[in-house]
Design an enzyme around this catalytic site. Structure first.
Site, PDB file in Angstrom:
ATOM      1  N   PHE A 190     -57.288  -6.980  59.865  1.00  0.00           N
ATOM      2  CA  PHE A 190     -55.906  -7.343  59.604  1.00  0.00           C
ATOM      3  C   PHE A 190     -55.763  -7.968  58.224  1.00  0.00           C
ATOM      4  O   PHE A 190     -56.606  -8.765  57.810  1.00  0.00           O
ATOM      5  CB  PHE A 190     -55.408  -8.374  60.627  1.00  0.00           C
ATOM      6  CG  PHE A 190     -55.409  -7.907  62.046  1.00  0.00           C
ATOM      7  CD1 PHE A 190     -54.292  -7.294  62.592  1.00  0.00           C
ATOM      8  CD2 PHE A 190     -56.524  -8.096  62.857  1.00  0.00           C
ATOM      9  CE1 PHE A 190     -54.287  -6.871  63.917  1.00  0.00           C
ATOM     10  CE2 PHE A 190     -56.524  -7.687  64.178  1.00  0.00           C
ATOM     11  CZ  PHE A 190     -55.396  -7.063  64.708  1.00  0.00           C
ATOM     12  N   ASP A 191     -54.687  -7.628  57.538  1.00  0.00           N
ATOM     13  CA  ASP A 191     -54.232  -8.430  56.411  1.00  0.00           C
ATOM     14  C   ASP A 191     -53.554  -9.668  56.983  1.00  0.00           C
ATOM     15  O   ASP A 191     -53.233  -9.724  58.175  1.00  0.00           O
ATOM     16  CB  ASP A 191     -53.259  -7.599  55.567  1.00  0.00           C
ATOM     17  CG  ASP A 191     -52.666  -8.395  54.419  1.00  0.00           C
ATOM     18  OD1 ASP A 191     -53.395  -9.212  53.821  1.00  0.00           O
ATOM     19  OD2 ASP A 191     -51.468  -8.207  54.131  1.00  0.00           O
ATOM     20  N   GLY A 192     -53.308 -10.667  56.130  1.00  0.00           N
ATOM     21  CA  GLY A 192     -52.663 -11.884  56.600  1.00  0.00           C
ATOM     22  C   GLY A 192     -51.144 -11.828  56.485  1.00  0.00           C
ATOM     23  O   GLY A 192     -50.438 -11.502  57.436  1.00  0.00           O
ATOM     24  N   LYS A 293     -59.436  -4.650  47.921  1.00  0.00           N
ATOM     25  CA  LYS A 293     -60.024  -4.771  49.246  1.00  0.00           C
ATOM     26  C   LYS A 293     -60.958  -3.614  49.613  1.00  0.00           C
ATOM     27  O   LYS A 293     -61.696  -3.703  50.593  1.00  0.00           O
ATOM     28  CB  LYS A 293     -58.914  -4.867  50.302  1.00  0.00           C
ATOM     29  CG  LYS A 293     -57.990  -6.062  50.125  1.00  0.00           C
ATOM     30  CD  LYS A 293     -56.929  -6.110  51.219  1.00  0.00           C
ATOM     31  CE  LYS A 293     -56.016  -7.317  51.052  1.00  0.00           C
ATOM     32  NZ  LYS A 293     -55.020  -7.435  52.143  1.00  0.00           N
TER      33      LYS A 293
END
Length: 333
Positions: A190-192, A293
């Site tokens: 997950f990204d934040g 990323k």
């Protein structure tokens, strides 16, 4: 700075990965930090997190165009969502008959041949709870209202936007060639901001720049961020994960990751404190300080990676990683 904050800062500053401008935080470190909370903070947490996430089974809806690629013949080829769904069925098989589990619903699109779809599901031995079809009399949102999924996946951006607008967590997937995946451990990244958390901090960044953003995060370090569009799915996954808590970590069938552009100071601390405050454990957290990323995601090789920014999703796709785009918040306006 309190002793608790000093320990959290120390936690963030440990385990720096060589050749990567990021910090990795392990789940065991998060657990140790939670044990060190003072009794006063613990009592406060019992009050503020009084409502637990309770459930029986939870549902994930997947469009047939995401699960399969229809090229030629009667049998469909594996699509972008296939590794994720296959790994989910593996997790279900590890549970006892009386335990709640993930129910997978396939929603057929584009007037697909239902016989061919069911043949493909049977061929690949997918344990699908239900198959339903979008029609003029029963459009997508009617199906979603009936099954109430915590997540909806599709390759059709317009359907994902409809689902998001109606209040469901959703993401767009892309049919590409991906690295092979093991079905033994489900890996979800997950990204934040804009995914697990709301986009409030992203709005501050857009309006006030990096300095304004960092000042805002330091000022609000102890204020948990509001939940994002996939927070309910993450809660459900954590709930499922806890059923295997007694097993050694290497034998658990689910691993969750946070891969965020946040750094290792107040902005990173706020993300960790938000997870801790909401009693949501994550196995590994990577704070990339704004770096790309792709290389981290390639090393993890998740079954699915969620992000609300197209450059990050595209970076995942370029590295052979299954990326899913969450069209939410200020970054998508």
């Amino acid at each position: 700075m309190s002793s608790d904050d000093e320990m959290m800062t120390d936690l963030l500053c440990r385990s720096v990965l060589v050749a990567l401008p990021c910090v990795l935080v392990h789940r065991r470190d998060l657990g140790e930090q939670r044990k060190r909370q003072s009794s006063t903070e613990t009592r406060k947490q019992e009050i503020t997190t009084n409502v637990e996430f309770t459930m029986t089974s939870f549902t994930i809806a997947v469009s047939s165009c995401a699960l399969f690629r229809h090229e030629t013949g009667d049998i469909y080829f594996k699509g972008a969502a296939f590794p994720f769904v296959k790994a989910l069925t593996m997790v279900n098989q590890r549970l006892t008959a009386t335990e709640e589990r993930c129910v997978i619903v396939v929603i057929a699109t584009d007037s697909q041949d239902m016989d061919h779809l069911n043949k493909s599901i049977k061929k690949y031995n997918l344990k699908i709870g239900r198959v339903c079809e979008i029609t003029g009399e029963k459009p997508l949102l009617v199906h979603l209202k009936e099954i109430n999924p915590v997540l909806y996946l599709s390759t059709k951006p317009q359907d994902v936007k409809k689902a998001m607008t109606a209040g469901y967590g959703a993401a767009t997937m892309f049919q590409r060639d991906y690295h092979e995946h093991s079905d033994e451990v489900l890996r979800v990244v997950f990204d934040g901001d804009g995914v697990l958390f709301s986009d409030v901090s992203e709005k501050v960044f857009k309006e006030k720049g990096i300095k304004g953003f960092l000042d805002h995060e330091c000022e609000n370090e102890d204020n948990p961020m509001e939940p994002g569009p996939l927070s309910e799915f993450f809660q459900a996954l954590v709930h499922l994960q806890q059923k295997f808590a007694k097993l050694p970590p290497k034998n658990r069938p689910i691993r969750t990751y946070l891969v965020t552009s946040r750094g290792t100071t107040g902005d990173g601390l706020r993300a960790l404190k938000t997870l801790r405050e909401r009693e949501l454990e994550i196995d590994e957290a990577y704070f990339l300080c704004g770096a790309p990323k792709g290389s981290v995601l390639k090393a993890i090789n998740p079954h699915i990676f969620f992000d609300d920014q197209t450059p990050h999703v595209e970076g995942a796709l370029q590295n052979g990683v299954i990326g899913a785009y969450v069209p939410y918040g200020v970054c998508n306006k």
